[in-house]
Design a protein around this motif. Structure first.
Motif, PDB file in Angstrom:
ATOM      1  N   ASN A  64     -47.863  -0.092 -48.323  1.00  0.00           N
ATOM      2  CA  ASN A  64     -49.148  -0.098 -49.025  1.00  0.00           C
ATOM      3  C   ASN A  64     -49.011   0.304 -50.489  1.00  0.00           C
ATOM      4  OD1 ASN A  64     -50.597  -0.884 -46.741  1.00  0.00           O
ATOM      5  ND2 ASN A  64     -50.753   1.241 -46.018  1.00  0.00           N
ATOM      6  N   GLU A  65     -47.853   0.837 -50.878  1.00  0.00           N
ATOM      7  CA  GLU A  65     -47.672   1.281 -52.264  1.00  0.00           C
ATOM      8  C   GLU A  65     -47.130   0.165 -53.150  1.00  0.00           C
ATOM      9  OE1 GLU A  65     -45.754   5.113 -52.721  1.00  0.00           O
ATOM     10  OE2 GLU A  65     -46.287   5.677 -50.688  1.00  0.00           O
ATOM     11  N   CYS A  66     -46.380  -0.793 -52.559  1.00  0.00           N
ATOM     12  CA  CYS A  66     -45.832  -1.883 -53.377  1.00  0.00           C
ATOM     13  C   CYS A  66     -46.078  -3.258 -52.748  1.00  0.00           C
ATOM     14  CB  CYS A  66     -44.339  -1.678 -53.617  1.00  0.00           C
ATOM     15  SG  CYS A  66     -43.331  -1.759 -52.115  1.00  0.00           S
ATOM     16  N   ASN A  67     -46.722  -3.278 -51.562  1.00  0.00           N
ATOM     17  CA  ASN A  67     -47.070  -4.518 -50.853  1.00  0.00           C
ATOM     18  C   ASN A  67     -45.847  -5.322 -50.400  1.00  0.00           C
ATOM     19  OD1 ASN A  67     -49.890  -4.154 -51.067  1.00  0.00           O
ATOM     20  ND2 ASN A  67     -49.830  -4.925 -53.193  1.00  0.00           N
ATOM     21  N   LYS A  68     -44.691  -4.703 -50.309  1.00  0.00           N
ATOM     22  CA  LYS A  68     -43.520  -5.395 -49.817  1.00  0.00           C
ATOM     23  C   LYS A  68     -43.540  -5.402 -48.293  1.00  0.00           C
ATOM     24  CE  LYS A  68     -38.537  -5.765 -50.505  1.00  0.00           C
ATOM     25  NZ  LYS A  68     -37.342  -5.215 -51.181  1.00  0.00           N
ATOM     26  N   LYS A  69     -43.136  -6.552 -47.680  1.00  0.00           N
ATOM     27  CA  LYS A  69     -43.198  -6.695 -46.225  1.00  0.00           C
ATOM     28  C   LYS A  69     -41.789  -6.617 -45.633  1.00  0.00           C
ATOM     29  CE  LYS A  69     -47.438  -9.433 -46.187  1.00  0.00           C
ATOM     30  NZ  LYS A  69     -47.724  -9.222 -47.619  1.00  0.00           N
ATOM     31  N   PHE A  70     -41.722  -6.156 -44.364  1.00  0.00           N
ATOM     32  CA  PHE A  70     -40.443  -5.939 -43.699  1.00  0.00           C
ATOM     33  C   PHE A  70     -40.506  -6.459 -42.278  1.00  0.00           C
ATOM     34  CE2 PHE A  70     -41.473  -2.560 -46.656  1.00  0.00           C
ATOM     35  CZ  PHE A  70     -40.436  -2.670 -47.574  1.00  0.00           C
ATOM     36  N   ARG A  71     -39.376  -6.971 -41.802  1.00  0.00           N
ATOM     37  CA  ARG A  71     -39.326  -7.525 -40.451  1.00  0.00           C
ATOM     38  C   ARG A  71     -39.292  -6.445 -39.390  1.00  0.00           C
ATOM     39  NH1 ARG A  71     -35.471 -10.059 -43.387  1.00  0.00           N
ATOM     40  NH2 ARG A  71     -35.834 -12.235 -43.967  1.00  0.00           N
TER      41      ARG A  71
ATOM     42  N   ILE B 144     -42.566 -12.642 -40.685  1.00  0.00           N
ATOM     43  CA  ILE B 144     -41.629 -12.960 -41.778  1.00  0.00           C
ATOM     44  C   ILE B 144     -40.461 -13.745 -41.191  1.00  0.00           C
ATOM     45  CG2 ILE B 144     -40.137 -11.996 -43.564  1.00  0.00           C
ATOM     46  CD1 ILE B 144     -41.874  -9.511 -43.540  1.00  0.00           C
ATOM     47  N   ALA B 145     -40.192 -14.866 -41.817  1.00  0.00           N
ATOM     48  CA  ALA B 145     -39.087 -15.696 -41.321  1.00  0.00           C
ATOM     49  C   ALA B 145     -37.764 -14.941 -41.465  1.00  0.00           C
ATOM     50  CB  ALA B 145     -39.037 -17.006 -42.101  1.00  0.00           C
ATOM     51  N   PRO B 146     -36.951 -14.961 -40.414  1.00  0.00           N
ATOM     52  CA  PRO B 146     -35.664 -14.252 -40.491  1.00  0.00           C
ATOM     53  C   PRO B 146     -34.686 -14.967 -41.430  1.00  0.00           C
ATOM     54  CG  PRO B 146     -35.789 -15.498 -38.455  1.00  0.00           C
ATOM     55  CD  PRO B 146     -37.140 -15.628 -39.109  1.00  0.00           C
ATOM     56  N   LEU B 147     -33.685 -14.236 -41.875  1.00  0.00           N
ATOM     57  CA  LEU B 147     -32.660 -14.830 -42.735  1.00  0.00           C
ATOM     58  C   LEU B 147     -31.843 -15.851 -41.946  1.00  0.00           C
ATOM     59  CD1 LEU B 147     -31.248 -11.685 -44.610  1.00  0.00           C
ATOM     60  CD2 LEU B 147     -32.764 -13.444 -45.550  1.00  0.00           C
ATOM     61  N   THR B 148     -31.486 -16.931 -42.599  1.00  0.00           N
ATOM     62  CA  THR B 148     -30.611 -17.894 -41.946  1.00  0.00           C
ATOM     63  C   THR B 148     -29.189 -17.331 -41.907  1.00  0.00           C
ATOM     64  OG1 THR B 148     -30.031 -18.993 -44.021  1.00  0.00           O
ATOM     65  CG2 THR B 148     -32.015 -19.768 -42.893  1.00  0.00           C
ATOM     66  N   GLU B 149     -28.329 -17.929 -41.094  1.00  0.00           N
ATOM     67  CA  GLU B 149     -26.943 -17.481 -40.990  1.00  0.00           C
ATOM     68  C   GLU B 149     -26.229 -17.600 -42.332  1.00  0.00           C
ATOM     69  OE1 GLU B 149     -25.336 -15.999 -38.558  1.00  0.00           O
ATOM     70  OE2 GLU B 149     -27.240 -15.972 -37.442  1.00  0.00           O
ATOM     71  N   GLU B 150     -26.554 -18.669 -43.063  1.00  0.00           N
ATOM     72  CA  GLU B 150     -25.935 -18.871 -44.370  1.00  0.00           C
ATOM     73  C   GLU B 150     -26.357 -17.777 -45.340  1.00  0.00           C
ATOM     74  OE1 GLU B 150     -23.294 -20.623 -46.869  1.00  0.00           O
ATOM     75  OE2 GLU B 150     -23.709 -21.179 -44.773  1.00  0.00           O
ATOM     76  N   GLU B 151     -27.671 -17.413 -45.314  1.00  0.00           N
ATOM     77  CA  GLU B 151     -28.169 -16.347 -46.192  1.00  0.00           C
ATOM     78  C   GLU B 151     -27.536 -14.997 -45.832  1.00  0.00           C
ATOM     79  OE1 GLU B 151     -32.650 -17.971 -47.291  1.00  0.00           O
ATOM     80  OE2 GLU B 151     -32.334 -16.815 -45.440  1.00  0.00           O
TER      81      GLU B 151
END
Length: 306
Positions: free
Chosen positions: A72-79, A103-110
């Motif tokens: 709520n302080e920076c509006n960043k979202k987390f899985r 939130i879409a998970p990271l791909t294997e390449e990412e």
């Protein structure tokens, strides 16, 4: 999965307790390495205290299913909870809430790319630390060498001072001995004169004649028939690697003091003096403690300096 990440971190050389905290605070190996990098200078006790406190998380209303967390302080979202805790630890934010947004998970390449980047960061940081450690070691060695040299210089200077004192003591002892011999000789002469005078008076009394009073001794200054040679100085011709050096010094000067003059005035390191005619070699503390008179180098001498 968590056990596999922990094993990989331990194989990389990370501390076990910090590695376990990193696994709890992150989602996967890249996040764990990122967390370790960010918190490498933070004391372990402080990290453990933050782990116990943890951030506050507001629940979603109703029967909605929470799909992520939001700061709520920076509006960043987390899985996951671990990502939120990692963010809280890194940023100091403590106000979090559950969110229904997925939130879409990271791909294997990412994931692979991020893992490679983090490994390169760790490698570069360790290489930089190795350079710093090497420079620190070099500075410490320089300090040690300087301290050793200063200590050696002090020791050598003390040895020189002791040699000078010893040479001065020997010279004074010789002067005192000569003065004592003069006093004894004068006393013997006075005793002889007294015995001669008494014998003369006794003979005159037997013969019935008067002995004339003894004449006062003539002053010593009027006695010499010729001027005495002045052997209180020595004229030295010193053959060095840079040419001949001429010096006139007192006869009571030691060879050590002559060597010191050459070292200070001509920037030479002297280990020995050689006289060719007659052949003599002067070296070591015993010879260097002799005066020029004791060494037979008065009134003049030619020496090779080595």
């Amino acid at each position: 999965m968590s056990q596999s990440v922990l094993d990989q971190l331990l194989e990389m050389g990370f501390d076990k307790e910090r590695a376990e905290l990193a696994v709890k605070k992150s989602d996967g190996l890249p996040d764990a390495m990122d967390w370790l990098e960010k918190n490498q200078d933070t004391p372990l006790e402080e990290l453990l205290a933050e782990e116990e406190a943890g951030p506050s998380v507001a629940k979603v209303e109703g029967d909605a299913l929470a799909m992520s967390l939001v700061c709520n302080e920076c509006n960043k979202k987390f899985r996951s909870q671990r990502e939120a805790e990692f963010h809280a630890n890194k940023s100091g934010h403590t106000d979090f809430a559950e969110s229904t947004e997925e939130i879409a998970p990271l791909t294997e390449e990412e994931k692979k790319q991020r893992l490679t980047e983090l490994r390169e960061k760790v490698k570069a940081k360790r290489a930089n630390q190795a350079v710093i450690d090497k420079e620190e070691q070099k500075r410490n060695e320089q300090i040690r060498q300087k301290a050793t040299k200063e200590s050696q210089d002090i020791k050598e200077n003390l040895q020189r001072q002791e040699q000078i004192k010893e040479a001065a003591k020997k010279r004074q002892e010789k002067v005192d001995e000569m003065e004592a011999k003069k006093r004894i000789k004068a006393k013997i002469e006075a005793d002889k004169e007294e015995r001669r005078r008494k014998a003369e008076e006794a003979k005159a009394a037997r013969e019935g004649r008067t002995v004339p009073p003894a004449a006062a001794p003539a002053p010593a200054a009027a006695a010499p028939a010729r001027p005495a040679a002045n052997h209180n100085e020595s004229r030295l011709r010193l053959q060095t690697s840079g040419g001949n050096v001429m010096k006139t010094v007192p006869a009571e000067t030691t060879l050590f003091e002559v060597a010191q003059m050459l070292e200070s005035e001509n920037d030479l390191t002297v280990t020995k003096f050689i006289q060719n005619f007659p052949r003599k070699v002067f070296e070591g503390n015993l010879d260097f403690g002799k005066t020029l008179k004791e060494a037979g180098l008065v009134p003049s001498a030619a020496l090779v300096v080595q």
